[in-house]
Scaffold this active site. Structure first.
Site, short mmCIF file in Angstrom:
data_model
loop_
_atom_site.label_atom_id
_atom_site.label_comp_id
_atom_site.label_asym_id
_atom_site.label_seq_id
_atom_site.Cartn_x
_atom_site.Cartn_y
_atom_site.Cartn_z
N TYR A 118 -11.49 -1.13 -0.19
CA TYR A 118 -11.52 -0.78 1.24
C TYR A 118 -10.26 -0.01 1.63
O TYR A 118 -10.24 0.65 2.66
CB TYR A 118 -11.69 -2.03 2.10
CG TYR A 118 -10.42 -2.66 2.65
CD1 TYR A 118 -9.61 -3.48 1.88
CD2 TYR A 118 -10.01 -2.42 3.97
CE1 TYR A 118 -8.46 -4.05 2.38
CE2 TYR A 118 -8.85 -2.99 4.48
CZ TYR A 118 -8.07 -3.80 3.69
OH TYR A 118 -6.91 -4.35 4.20
N ARG A 119 -9.24 -0.06 0.78
CA ARG A 119 -7.94 0.51 1.12
C ARG A 119 -7.13 0.45 -0.16
O ARG A 119 -7.34 -0.42 -1.00
CB ARG A 119 -7.33 -0.41 2.18
CG ARG A 119 -5.94 -0.13 2.66
CD ARG A 119 -5.60 -1.23 3.66
NE ARG A 119 -4.31 -1.06 4.27
CZ ARG A 119 -3.76 -1.96 5.09
NH1 ARG A 119 -4.38 -3.07 5.38
NH2 ARG A 119 -2.59 -1.74 5.63
N ASP A 134 -1.51 -10.72 8.86
CA ASP A 134 -0.67 -11.82 8.35
C ASP A 134 0.79 -11.69 8.77
O ASP A 134 1.47 -12.69 8.97
CB ASP A 134 -0.73 -11.87 6.82
CG ASP A 134 -1.97 -12.62 6.36
OD1 ASP A 134 -2.50 -13.43 7.14
OD2 ASP A 134 -2.40 -12.40 5.22
N HIS A 148 4.84 -6.48 -4.26
CA HIS A 148 3.43 -6.74 -4.52
C HIS A 148 2.61 -5.51 -4.25
O HIS A 148 3.02 -4.59 -3.55
CB HIS A 148 2.93 -7.91 -3.67
CG HIS A 148 2.81 -7.58 -2.22
ND1 HIS A 148 1.62 -7.30 -1.59
CD2 HIS A 148 3.75 -7.48 -1.27
CE1 HIS A 148 1.84 -7.05 -0.33
NE2 HIS A 148 3.12 -7.15 -0.10
N TYR A 150 0.82 -1.22 0.00
CA TYR A 150 0.00 0.00 0.00
C TYR A 150 0.85 1.27 0.00
O TYR A 150 0.35 2.35 0.25
CB TYR A 150 -0.96 0.00 1.20
CG TYR A 150 -1.95 -1.15 1.15
CD1 TYR A 150 -2.99 -1.14 0.24
CD2 TYR A 150 -1.82 -2.24 2.00
CE1 TYR A 150 -3.90 -2.19 0.17
CE2 TYR A 150 -2.73 -3.30 1.94
CZ TYR A 150 -3.76 -3.27 1.02
OH TYR A 150 -4.65 -4.32 0.96
P1 FAD Z 1 2.47 2.37 8.83
O1 FAD Z 1 3.21 2.21 7.56
O2 FAD Z 1 3.18 2.94 9.97
O3 FAD Z 1 1.14 3.20 8.61
C1 FAD Z 1 0.33 3.10 7.49
C2 FAD Z 1 -0.09 4.50 7.05
O4 FAD Z 1 -0.99 5.04 8.01
C3 FAD Z 1 1.06 5.49 6.96
O5 FAD Z 1 1.59 5.51 5.68
C4 FAD Z 1 0.42 6.82 7.35
O6 FAD Z 1 -0.11 7.44 6.21
C5 FAD Z 1 -0.70 6.42 8.26
N1 FAD Z 1 -0.25 6.53 9.67
C6 FAD Z 1 0.52 5.64 10.33
N2 FAD Z 1 0.69 6.02 11.59
C7 FAD Z 1 0.05 7.18 11.74
C8 FAD Z 1 -0.15 8.03 12.85
N3 FAD Z 1 0.35 7.71 14.03
N4 FAD Z 1 -0.88 9.14 12.67
C9 FAD Z 1 -1.43 9.43 11.47
N5 FAD Z 1 -1.29 8.64 10.38
C10 FAD Z 1 -0.56 7.52 10.51
N6 FAD Z 1 -2.31 -5.73 6.19
C11 FAD Z 1 -3.41 -6.09 6.87
O7 FAD Z 1 -4.13 -5.24 7.38
N7 FAD Z 1 -3.75 -7.40 7.01
C12 FAD Z 1 -2.99 -8.39 6.49
O8 FAD Z 1 -3.29 -9.55 6.68
C13 FAD Z 1 -1.83 -8.04 5.75
N8 FAD Z 1 -1.07 -8.98 5.17
C14 FAD Z 1 0.08 -8.63 4.53
C15 FAD Z 1 0.87 -9.64 3.96
C16 FAD Z 1 2.06 -9.32 3.32
C17 FAD Z 1 2.91 -10.42 2.73
C18 FAD Z 1 2.46 -7.98 3.25
C19 FAD Z 1 3.80 -7.60 2.66
C20 FAD Z 1 1.67 -6.96 3.78
C21 FAD Z 1 0.46 -7.27 4.40
N9 FAD Z 1 -0.38 -6.29 4.95
C22 FAD Z 1 -1.51 -6.65 5.62
C23 FAD Z 1 -0.08 -4.85 4.76
C24 FAD Z 1 0.84 -4.25 5.84
O9 FAD Z 1 1.98 -5.04 6.03
C25 FAD Z 1 0.18 -4.09 7.20
O10 FAD Z 1 -1.09 -3.49 7.10
C26 FAD Z 1 1.04 -3.26 8.15
O11 FAD Z 1 0.58 -3.43 9.45
C27 FAD Z 1 1.05 -1.77 7.82
O12 FAD Z 1 2.26 -1.20 8.20
P2 FAD Z 1 2.47 -0.39 9.55
O13 FAD Z 1 1.62 -1.04 10.56
O14 FAD Z 1 3.92 -0.29 9.81
O15 FAD Z 1 1.80 0.99 9.23
#
Ligand code: FAD
Length: 544
Positions: free
Chosen positions: A487-488, A167, A406, A106
């Site tokens: 949804y996203r 995941d 991906h 994303y």
């Molecule tokens: P961040 O990158 O920190 O945040 C995401 C975005 O939210 C940021 O870019 C920013 O714009 C905003 N943000 C973050 N923190 C703040 C803040 N404090 N205040 C305001 N805005 C903010 N996702 C799922 O949900 N479910 C799954 O099952 C899943 N499976 C995955 C499988 C694989 C193989 C991969 C590679 C990815 C997958 N993902 C999945 C996507 C992703 O890995 C996760 O959603 C992950 O938790 C998001 O990264 P993060 O938590 O570090 O968020």
């Protein structure tokens, strides 16, 4: 280091002169410490999931230099986040907060506007402020990952509390929840399970939502609404504030759990199966956000590249997929349902009996006995995740192609067979045209399904990147034409997806823009995120 390693001209925020930018960074260094202000002038390194970059998207779909930070800053407290926000307003510098930055598929850690200053909140703000063993709640800072919370709960000996990881367990609880991510226990809808935010507004004020607004309240993490308008919603998938604390509810250990897996033979079984799933899910016989996956993803998640199974050109043929599946512990099939039953044995038996009778109405349906599955089989990863134990196994399917990256197409629909078939058909057609193997998985919520289709592409190949992008753009438009929305979505597709939510002459976006202009008059916070552009940027060619 050789000269060429050390030097890479930093990208500047548009409209800011080089000298003014560096003077502004010096000023900020004076406030939060020079060691917490880093110019992005090193070569971009992708690393891997656990050592991911915070300067750009390690799974980029554009040229890697397109969406990069000019600098990364590391606040240690809500007060420092406020100071950075005020600094950004003073100098009109766009800032982009991330919690951990593992938003892979994303946009990773990349800012939407090139040259933004990334606020890496997670590096220094990673305290688990409270775990309440009686209320089954916690209060966390942005840097707390699903792994960290899980380990802290274990360390305290709170065996009666469960977390709900997605995941991959390395993401931030706040980051994932704000992006409305999903996990796979009955608490899989993360946004629905949060309670209370602390938010720094784009003008620098800080406030608390829900019961957090009442001084001395002990109900912040147990009653999400408080009094008056429920403001939390506008801070998810938006650019209206920086969340510095969030409350989360924790599931009670159900006193037993049991994973199950069913295989279904034919692609055409999908509609009948989804019709069977709906009433079972709504009545909570199917209890968790389970996954119904195409067998190709179960092949890919073994971690071998596609060339192990197929060396020809074009997409992998169905007969190769089936012949390969036949050699695996799952056996030949098209769809695999991974679910879990919760509670003591006698309660599980009751539910599993109903599920077995219903699923076996699909001709050829088979329950795979977990005792026949080796310890490294993917089934056991789903077993860990659905019982609240973070995992990393899921990363393996990214190895399907060299330099694997991906990007996801993630439309939602009701839990209906006809919708599943329609979405699948439109996505399959675009995948075939673009030459991508087709990786669909349905994540079934209470009354809707997220269909997650991952395009796995070679990120070092500009032609494959462009093909992935074109394929996604077509699918988004095709789906919207049939009444389906995402949804996203990935950063680079946010304008397009936001544009599909256009009822009544884009009334929703007009409302979003009104809010943006009121809350962020200088337009400094994450401009363009989720398609919401502040006045200063609007209509000036920033949209993609
Ligand atoms: P961040 O990158 O920190 O945040 C995401 C975005 O939210 C940021 O870019 C920013 O714009 C905003 N943000 C973050 N923190 C703040 C803040 N404090 N205040 C305001 N805005 C903010 N996702 C799922 O949900 N479910 C799954 O099952 C899943 N499976 C995955 C499988 C694989 C193989 C991969 C590679 C990815 C997958 N993902 C999945 C996507 C992703 O890995 C996760 O959603 C992950 O938790 C998001 O990264 P993060 O938590 O570090 O968020």
């Amino acid at each position: 280091k050789p000269q060429k390693e050390r030097q890479r001209l930093p990208v500047l925020p548009q409209g800011i002169e080089r000298e003014a930018f560096f003077a502004a960074l010096d000023e900020l260094s004076g406030q939060i410490g020079a060691e917490n202000v880093e110019v992005n002038d090193k070569p971009l390194k992708d690393g891997w999931y656990m050592e991911h970059p915070n300067t750009h998207d390690m799974m980029t779909i554009l040229d890697e230099e397109e969406l990069v930070a000019s600098a990364v800053v590391y606040p240690s407290s809500t007060g420092e986040v406020q100071a950075i926000v005020r600094w950004a307003n003073k100098h009109l510098i766009p800032i982009y907060p991330i919690s951990i930055g593992r938003n892979l598929g994303y946009g990773g850690a990349a800012p939407r506007v090139r040259g933004s200053v990334v606020l890496d909140l997670g590096k220094r703000m990673k305290q688990i402020i409270n775990i309440d063993p009686d209320d089954h709640t916690c209060l966390v800072e942005p840097g707390v990952s699903f792994y960290a919370l899980y380990e802290a709960i274990k360390e305290k000996g709170y065996d009666h509390l469960w977390t709900d990881p997605p995941d991959l367990g390395g993401g931030s609880i706040i980051g994932n929840t704000l992006d409305r991510g999903v996990g796979y226990t009955p608490y899989g809808d993360h946004w629905a399970c949060h309670s209370g935010l602390e938010v720094v507004l784009p003008t620098g004020e800080v406030f608390r939502t829900g019961m957090g607004a009442l001084p001395g309240s002990n109900t912040w993490q147990t009653f999400p609404y408080g009094f008056g308008p429920y403001s939390d919603g506008i801070f998810s998938q938006s650019n209206y504030g920086i969340v510095t604390k969030m409350g989360m509810t924790l599931m009670a250990n159900p006193g037993g759990h049991e994973s199950f897996m069913y295989t279904f033979q034919k692609e055409e079984d999908l509609a009948q199966l989804i019709e069977i799933i709906r009433p079972l899910r709504i009545s909570n016989i199917l209890e968790n956000v389970a996954q119904l996956r195409h067998v190709i993803q179960t092949i890919a998640v073994r971690g071998q590249p596609r060339t192990t199974y197929y060396q020809g050109s074009g997409t992998i043929p169905d007969d190769v997929v089936h012949a390969t599946a036949a050699t695996l512990p799952t056996g030949d099939c098209t769809w695999i349902y991974y679910g879990m039953a919760y509670g003591p044995a006698h309660i599980r038996q009751h539910k599993l009996g109903i599920i077995d009778a219903e699923f076996k109405r699909v001709r050829g349906a088979r329950r795979v006995d977990p005792a026949t599955l080796p310890a490294d089989e993917y089934f056991w990863s789903r077993d860990r995740i659905a019982s609240g134990v973070p995992d990393l196994h899921e990363l393996r399917w990214v190895n399907w192609v060299p330099n694997g990256a991906h990007v996801a197409f993630s439309p939602v629909s009701p839990i209906r067979g006809a919708d599943a078939e329609r979405l699948l058909a439109l996505a399959r057609r675009r995948h075939d045209d673009a030459g991508f193997d087709f990786f669909p998985a349905f994540c079934v919520g209470l009354r809707e399904m997220h269909l997650i289709i991952e395009i796995v592409f070679d990120r070092d190949d500009p032609e494959r990147r462009a093909a992935a992008m074109a394929c996604l753009r077509h699918m988004i438009d095709d789906a919207a034409a049939c009444g389906y929305g995402e949804y996203r979505t990935h950063l680079v597709l946010m304008d397009q997806v936001a544009g599909t939510y256009s009822w009544n002459d884009n009334a929703l976006m007009k409302f979003n823009e009104k809010l943006k202009d009121a809350l962020d008059p200088n337009g400094i916070l994450s401009p363009g995120r989720c398609g919401i552009w502040p006045k200063r940027y609007r209509g000036r060619g920033w949209e993609m």
